[in-house]
Design an enzyme around this catalytic site. Structure first.
Site, PDB file in Angstrom:
ATOM      1  NE  ARG A  73      -7.190  -8.941   0.297  1.00  0.00           N
ATOM      2  CZ  ARG A  73      -6.948  -8.046  -0.903  1.00  0.00           C
ATOM      3  NH1 ARG A  73      -5.816  -7.132  -0.562  1.00  0.00           N
ATOM      4  NH2 ARG A  73      -7.225  -8.009  -1.912  1.00  0.00           N
ATOM      5  CE  LYS A 110      -4.402  -2.194   1.341  1.00  0.00           C
ATOM      6  NZ  LYS A 110      -5.324  -2.446   2.196  1.00  0.00           N
TER       7      LYS A 110
HETATM    8  N1  PMM Z   1      -7.317  -4.273   0.732  1.00  0.00           N
HETATM    9  C1  PMM Z   1      -7.519  -4.320  -0.519  1.00  0.00           C
HETATM   10  C2  PMM Z   1      -8.595  -4.988  -0.978  1.00  0.00           C
HETATM   11  N2  PMM Z   1      -9.176  -5.978  -0.103  1.00  0.00           N
HETATM   12  N3  PMM Z   1      -9.378  -6.851   2.235  1.00  0.00           N
HETATM   13  C3  PMM Z   1      -9.271  -6.679   3.359  1.00  0.00           C
HETATM   14  N4  PMM Z   1      -9.886  -7.529   4.283  1.00  0.00           N
HETATM   15  N5  PMM Z   1      -8.319  -6.027   3.813  1.00  0.00           N
HETATM   16  C4  PMM Z   1      -7.665  -5.090   3.129  1.00  0.00           C
HETATM   17  O1  PMM Z   1      -6.766  -4.365   3.630  1.00  0.00           O
HETATM   18  C5  PMM Z   1      -7.926  -5.026   1.812  1.00  0.00           C
HETATM   19  C6  PMM Z   1      -8.898  -5.860   1.143  1.00  0.00           C
HETATM   20  C7  PMM Z   1      -6.849  -3.314  -1.410  1.00  0.00           C
HETATM   21  O2  PMM Z   1      -5.683  -3.885  -2.025  1.00  0.00           O
HETATM   22  P1  PMM Z   1      -5.469  -4.683  -3.380  1.00  0.00           P
HETATM   23  O3  PMM Z   1      -5.983  -3.849  -4.514  1.00  0.00           O
HETATM   24  O4  PMM Z   1      -4.000  -4.774  -3.409  1.00  0.00           O
HETATM   25  O5  PMM Z   1      -6.368  -6.255  -3.414  1.00  0.00           O
END
Ligand code: PMM
Length: 270
Positions: free
Chosen positions: A245, A204
């Site tokens: 994640r 991020k």
């Molecule tokens: N961040 C993203 C997408 N889904 N789900 C959860 N539970 N927590 C998060 O911090 C989160 C998520 C955004 O990141 P990406 O675009 O790299 O998937």
């Protein structure tokens, strides 16, 4: 938790796994690298992103969930839509990851209650298009913990089993870099809610800013933030986070193994 983004526009890997066969191959590679759960999502939530239609989200996500679940992988669906969650669970998903914590779709919590799946409730303050305008807090940690407590109570009221609820502080969602660091530095306050905690820091922008080029001030590009991500993963794990994640599972799997061994000596949760 390994990220399988079936999107054309996610901030760090948009378009790379957009064809179902690419997404499935990527998911299987993440399992080989040590992912316990594959999080399949069809909507980019980067700040400013526009939402796909439900039909488009279903078209992206369902074939990938079905194929990955058929291999025996544990699959979670990253969606704010009850309809997508329902079709994904039908296709073999065993966890619903809702970044809106049930706020985006009034049907979500009743669906999860009915399906009986575990549920990730993330802290959220509105859709990506305008969310950064909502990054205003008295004390971000107290405010996020209080809001998560309310989402848990809403889920329980809707019939979701309390033991099935995972909470997530939602790094980067209506939060600036300082907010994210405060949430990480005071993670024990989130853990004190008494629910398993998921941390999604991977690649991020706040990591890019921390690692900015000392000469130009340019943030470190998203694809070069995996070492920082695994540092966050180790620190979160050693404090007792249930799940991290991430996109690059290999580096984080090693980091989490180190954290677990470290914590086993310290008598901390592992
Ligand atoms: N961040 C993203 C997408 N889904 N789900 C959860 N539970 N927590 C998060 O911090 C989160 C998520 C955004 O990141 P990406 O675009 O790299 O998937």
């Amino acid at each position: 938790m390994g990220v399988v983004n079936v999107t054309p526009d996610s901030f760090s890997d948009g378009g790379r796994w957009f064809e179902p066969w690419q997404a499935v191959a990527h998911g299987l590679a993440l399992v080989d690298q040590g992912a316990d759960i594959l999080d399949v999502g069809g909507e980019s939530t980067r700040p400013g992103a526009r939402r796909p239609t439900a039909e488009e989200e279903l078209r992206r996500v369902i074939p990938v969930v079905r194929e990955l679940a058929a291999t025996g992988a544990r699959v979670s669906v990253d969606t704010m839509r009850a309809e997508v969650a329902a079709r994904a669970v039908e296709a073999g998903a065993c966890l619903v990851n809702d970044v809106s914590g049930g706020l985006a779709d009034p049907e979500m919590l009743p669906f999860v209650a009915d399906a009986g799946t575990p549920y990730v409730a993330m802290h959220w303050r509105g859709h990506s298009a305008g969310m950064q305008a909502n990054a205003v807090y008295d004390d971000v940690v107290t405010d996020v913990v209080d809001a998560l407590r309310l989402r848990v109570e809403a889920a329980v009221l809707a019939g979701v089993r309390r033991e099935a609820i995972v909470v997530d502080p939602g790094l980067g969602f209506a939060k600036d870099a300082d907010h994210n660091w405060q949430l990480l530095g005071r993670l024990p306050e989130v853990l004190a809610l008494g629910h398993p905690v998921l941390v999604g820091a991977a690649r991020k922008a706040f990591l890019g800013r921390l690692l900015a080029d000392p000469v130009t001030g340019e943030p470190r590009p998203a694809r070069e933030r995996d070492a920082a991500t695994s540092a966050v993963s180790a620190l979160a794990a050693v404090q007792g986070a249930w799940c991290v994640r991430v996109h690059d599972v290999a580096s984080t799997a090693d980091a989490v193994r180190v954290a677990a061994r470290w914590a086993s000596e310290a008598g901390a949760p592992s």
